[in-house]
Design a protein around this motif. Sequence first.
Motif, PDB file in Angstrom:
ATOM      1  N   LYS A 154      55.548  16.053  60.176  1.00 26.88           N
ATOM      2  CA  LYS A 154      54.927  14.338  59.025  1.00 26.88           C
ATOM      3  C   LYS A 154      55.535  15.149  57.799  1.00 26.88           C
ATOM      4  CE  LYS A 154      51.306  12.960  60.608  1.00 26.88           C
ATOM      5  NZ  LYS A 154      49.545  12.832  60.730  1.00 26.88           N
ATOM      6  N   HIS A 159      58.340  13.778  56.830  1.00 23.55           N
ATOM      7  CA  HIS A 159      58.811  12.019  57.538  1.00 23.55           C
ATOM      8  C   HIS A 159      60.029  12.005  58.727  1.00 23.55           C
ATOM      9  CE1 HIS A 159      57.305  10.225  54.146  1.00 23.55           C
ATOM     10  NE2 HIS A 159      58.318  11.579  53.080  1.00 23.55           N
ATOM     11  N   ILE A 174      58.702  12.035  61.864  1.00 23.93           N
ATOM     12  CA  ILE A 174      57.844  12.011  63.036  1.00 23.93           C
ATOM     13  C   ILE A 174      56.599  10.966  62.537  1.00 23.93           C
ATOM     14  CG2 ILE A 174      57.885  13.637  64.867  1.00 23.93           C
ATOM     15  CD1 ILE A 174      54.983  14.847  63.892  1.00 23.93           C
ATOM     16  N   VAL A 175      56.794  10.254  63.083  1.00 23.76           N
ATOM     17  CA  VAL A 175      55.428   9.116  63.035  1.00 23.76           C
ATOM     18  C   VAL A 175      53.935   8.891  64.095  1.00 23.76           C
ATOM     19  CG1 VAL A 175      56.745   7.048  62.875  1.00 23.76           C
ATOM     20  CG2 VAL A 175      54.621   6.775  61.527  1.00 23.76           C
ATOM     21  N   TYR A 203      53.655  10.318  68.901  1.00 20.63           N
ATOM     22  CA  TYR A 203      54.796  10.347  68.417  1.00 20.63           C
ATOM     23  C   TYR A 203      55.447   9.866  68.547  1.00 20.63           C
ATOM     24  CZ  TYR A 203      50.766  12.775  65.310  1.00 20.63           C
ATOM     25  OH  TYR A 203      49.932  13.157  65.287  1.00 20.63           O
ATOM     26  N   THR A 229      60.169   6.023  59.684  1.00 20.61           N
ATOM     27  CA  THR A 229      58.810   6.051  59.717  1.00 20.61           C
ATOM     28  C   THR A 229      57.539   6.082  58.960  1.00 20.61           C
ATOM     29  OG1 THR A 229      59.143   8.368  58.746  1.00 20.61           O
ATOM     30  CG2 THR A 229      59.847   8.428  61.095  1.00 20.61           C
ATOM     31  N   SER A 283      54.128   4.003  59.283  1.00 10.75           N
ATOM     32  CA  SER A 283      52.601   4.878  59.125  1.00 10.75           C
ATOM     33  C   SER A 283      52.135   4.012  58.189  1.00 10.75           C
ATOM     34  CB  SER A 283      53.501   6.051  58.237  1.00 10.75           C
ATOM     35  OG  SER A 283      54.305   6.421  57.527  1.00 10.75           O
TER      36      SER A 283
END
Length: 560
Positions: free
Chosen positions: A251, A254, A256-257, A264, A308, A312
Amino acid sequence: MILRSLSSIACLGYGQQMNFNEDGVSHSSTYPAAFLIGSHKDMVKEEVIKLVNEHLMSLIKTCDLDVHEIIQRYENCLFYPINGLDESSKEIDKLRQEIFNATKQFKSVEVPMTWLILSIKLQVLYEKKEINCVIDIEKCFKIANIECGFKSIDEMKNALWFYHYVMGTIMYFPYIPELNEKVILDLQAIFDCVTKLINCCFVYGTVSERTEEEFTKFGTFFVRHLEKVLNSKDNKSKYPFSAREIIALLKHLHAIVAIDDDKYFMPTALKPVLLSEAHQDATSCPPPLLISFACGYTPVGIFGSLVTHLLSNAKHNIECKLADDTRQYRNKIVLSCGSYHADLILMAWSRFIEINFKRKGDLHESIADVCQKVRLAIDESIEVISKSFNYKCKAKHSFGFPCNNLACNSLPVHPAICKVAIRSAECVQKNNLIELSDSQLIWFGIQQEQVVENGLMEDSLSEEIFQKTLEIDDLDDVFEKLDDLNEWKKLGLKLGLKYPTLERIEKDKRVIDDCKMEMLACWLKKQDKVKSPSWKQLIIVLCKMKETEISKKIIEELRI
């Protein structure tokens, strides 16, 4: 790929931050140094090396960025041909010396001797396999205190941050709660480990066929699957991270989100699609928006991180989510724009990012307002990502459109950079100015009727004509100019007439032309909510109805 990598390297800035509680000092005046290394020299002939060098030379000449400033040469060769299997070769010694010489161009930084000793000690212990590639902060301080002379844990944390932020040889994340007690000594080993773990979690046989399909087609996965693999007997000693720590690291990068509590999305895990098969519809409204970068290529990591970040962070009331049941690709992502009935299609080309906005229903706002919000959200996201990657001025992005200059017909698709103030775009290849169309200006919050209105205001002689209040004596002229319009009822509502009035007209007249003439007569007589009928009001309403051809025809006839 080589040119894109070199351009991304050229974007990198040099930062100096001695304490993670202070702001860093950025130095962008000095380019990084890049070494191209050709391994396995022992397996090729000298003629092959010469041919490869000539090919690289021709590639470099086509690069928008002067990458000569960052490439370190080996005699007359753009790359260093070495035999990587022979550690004692003179070529490797030469390369080491050249790397050492290249570092002299950068500003020197004085650090305490204890910091240097700690870096060397940790590396030696790791190479001897006396410590793992990830150690906890207490164990690290024990080494720093006993063997390197550190007096406090805060002093050691500042040293770790220096090697993380300035040198890039250690990873230490004081701001990530899940990782602030960890010190990462081998960056490549960690990424190899995470890649292997992610891949292992979603291969056929480890998870259900449906879960595997979700990961390969849509890039989504569940944390519980990571935990299951990590907690198995075979893997407990293999992986230095828990599932919670891996998620926190990805995360932060950046990569994955979160799209649900346990679910995810990882765009970089997806397969790419051939964008040559993708359709660029320049006639769509709005047309594709292009994002180009000062380095001439899309810097590495920007596209996936942009996706991502948009997912987010809801900016300018644009709340994005993954489009339902839509196949996703590493270089082509389809997002749904929250409460708006529209899709946002993002495509990563080597030299630019393409954004397409596709309406699927009523937007509840003007398309110009929505597209403006989308562009601003993307603009802010790229700024944040560039900063986190330490990309500097060469990563500066600009908005543009596919160049339609006739002189560029033989060239591949490339951007023309927007200069909204003068309603033009400048071709990045030929530097010619191209006039922006009404539909292109929608991305900048300018509605088509605003373009018409602003165009009228440029001509002071036309102001009196367009603002003049029309009367019943003008009925024949108005009716004649609307000869091609059939939606008289919709026009009447937008001009200020009430629905019962229009219903009465339709009941009494029945024939379209008769209904249209009676509606216009009511408008010119200022019935219902009509205050001041004018050509200007009529033209703007026609633009809102997307009857732009009729509105332009009226303007041209009035100017004669």
